[in-house]
Design an enzyme around this catalytic site. Structure first.
Site, PDB file in Angstrom:
ATOM      1  N   ASP A  58       0.832  -1.206   0.000  1.00  0.00           N
ATOM      2  CA  ASP A  58       0.000   0.000   0.000  1.00  0.00           C
ATOM      3  C   ASP A  58       0.867   1.258   0.000  1.00  0.00           C
ATOM      4  OD1 ASP A  58      -2.241  -1.543   0.075  1.00  0.00           O
ATOM      5  OD2 ASP A  58      -3.130  -0.583   1.833  1.00  0.00           O
ATOM      6  N   ASP A  62       8.397   3.674   8.244  1.00  0.00           N
ATOM      7  CA  ASP A  62       7.851   3.543   9.609  1.00  0.00           C
ATOM      8  C   ASP A  62       7.287   2.154   9.906  1.00  0.00           C
ATOM      9  OD1 ASP A  62       5.411   3.757   8.255  1.00  0.00           O
ATOM     10  OD2 ASP A  62       4.601   5.327   9.573  1.00  0.00           O
ATOM     11  N   CYS A  96       1.257   5.039  11.741  1.00  0.00           N
ATOM     12  CA  CYS A  96       0.631   5.592  10.522  1.00  0.00           C
ATOM     13  C   CYS A  96      -0.624   6.405  10.811  1.00  0.00           C
ATOM     14  CB  CYS A  96       0.230   4.470   9.576  1.00  0.00           C
ATOM     15  SG  CYS A  96       1.495   3.279   9.211  1.00  0.00           S
TER      16      CYS A  96
END
Ligand code: KQY
Length: 376
Positions: free
Chosen positions: A216, A222, A362
């Protein structure tokens, strides 16, 4: 207010995540073509994350007009809920990247936000959704609410694709930032120069790839690697040579052991073993609506699950838990060793967030406290 020019020339730098925060911003999951069963399970998980963070710092949750009432009723009273339109709820990527005045220049009471360009994680070339018009406005809206000046930037960049140590070093991945679906007209050197002038860093360390299965985001840093403090990193890890993640770990550790940070430190590396492997079930995939512009979800897909995707709150580490007893427990131990003096809080139910494509880091965006706002 719009600021012209480059933050670094005006005495700004992006602080590390462990520097003091005035609050944390979080969106609210809603779209049924990304979050299964009309996002009801994801909403529970977001409430758990927001509530955990709110023990350590103020939290603002932004929800659409259609969802404001529901968010308000599900969240504890002390969490502020404001109305904001969005295409999806990943404030790490769509919120502003805050920068503060550089202490060395005695301008440490300043705060501003960088408003990067955004194209839904790759636009028409493999992006996650086609209409990102509302997401494009989130950083600006947050900065308006906070009456904080804004540095606009035309470069496509999601906040999850960078990590800084606040002391001159930035970590990122080639897989994402050099992907032709982000900034095809910029060279690696030009991108590095933009990071230096906007984040105030002196050195950019490029890992080749992010986490296996993190399609994605095209391998956001991260989910792969982050700083615990200057000179210390945590790396998503597996010892299983048959796992496609293994090769990525080897590549990353080779880069990290053969480089130094901006101040010449060798890295100490904490390995955070991935859970599972975890895969999307038929039931989970079937709960995601196909009537939308988001990427289709396919049963059996490897989930991009990583314990590196945690949030550093004021004095606490807010870490995902996936229901994998062995690796969940191990992750909390490693995080406690990497962050002495912090309370490590595991949040159950984060499988629901990884099903949507990310995790705790996120969905959060820290707003640093300008030094003048800190108690003496
Ligand atoms: O991990 C993230 N930063 C978010 C990815 C977006 C996924 C949309 N399905």
């Amino acid at each position: 207010m719009e600021l012209k020019g480059k933050p670094v020339d005006q005495g700004y730098r992006m602080p590390a995540e462990w520097e003091p925060h005035s609050q944390c911003w979080i969106g609210w999951p809603e779209r049924p073509d990304n979050w299964r069963n009309n996002a009801v399970h994801a909403q529970d998980a977001y409430v758990n994350v927001a509530t955990a963070i709110s023990r350590f710092e103020p939290v603002t949750v932004c929800a659409s007009s259609a969802q404001w009432n529901k968010a308000r009723s599900m969240l504890p009273e002390h969490i502020r809920v404001v109305e904001m339109s969005m295409n999806d709820s990943w404030f790490r990527d769509t919120g502003p990247t805050f920068v503060i005045g550089n202490c060395e220049e005695k301008q440490n009471n300043k705060i501003a936000g960088i408003d990067w360009n955004f194209n839904g994680y790759g636009g028409l070339d493999g992006g996650c959704y086609i209409d990102w018009g509302q997401d494009l406005l989130i950083a600006r809206k947050v900065l308006e609410i906070e009456k904080t000046p804004r540095f606009p930037h035309s470069m496509i960049l999601e906040g999850g694709s960078i990590h800084v140590d606040g002391d001159g070093t930035c970590l990122t991945t080639e897989e994402c930032l050099l992907n032709k679906n982000r900034n095809p007209d910029l060279t690696k050197e030009q991108i590095e120069n933009e990071l230096k002038s906007f984040l105030g860093v002196k050195k950019v360390i490029w890992l080749p790839r992010g986490l296996h299965g993190d399609d994605d985001t095209n391998g956001h840093i991260d989910n792969m690697c982050c700083f615990a403090r200057p000179g210390v990193v945590l790396l998503s890890w597996t010892d299983d040579e048959s796992d496609p993640q293994y090769e990525r770990c080897m590549e990353a550790i080779s880069v990290l052991t053969n480089t130094t940070d901006a101040k010449g430190r060798k890295f100490e590396i904490f390995k955070l073993h991935v859970p599972g492997p975890l895969y999307m079930t038929v039931e989970e995939a079937e709960g995601v609506s196909q009537d939308g512009d988001a990427k289709l979800r396919i049963p059996g897909t490897r989930l991009a699950a990583s314990y590196v995707n945690f949030y550093i709150a004021n004095g606490a580490i807010i870490a995902p838990q996936f229901g994998d007893k062995k690796w969940d427990t191990e992750a909390l131990h490693v995080l406690s060793s990497a962050f002495p003096g912090y309370e490590v809080v595991g949040v159950e139910g984060c499988r629901e967030i990884v099903l949507g494509g990310g995790n705790i880091h996120c969905i959060t965006q820290q707003q640093p406290a300008a030094a003048s706002a800190l108690p003496n």
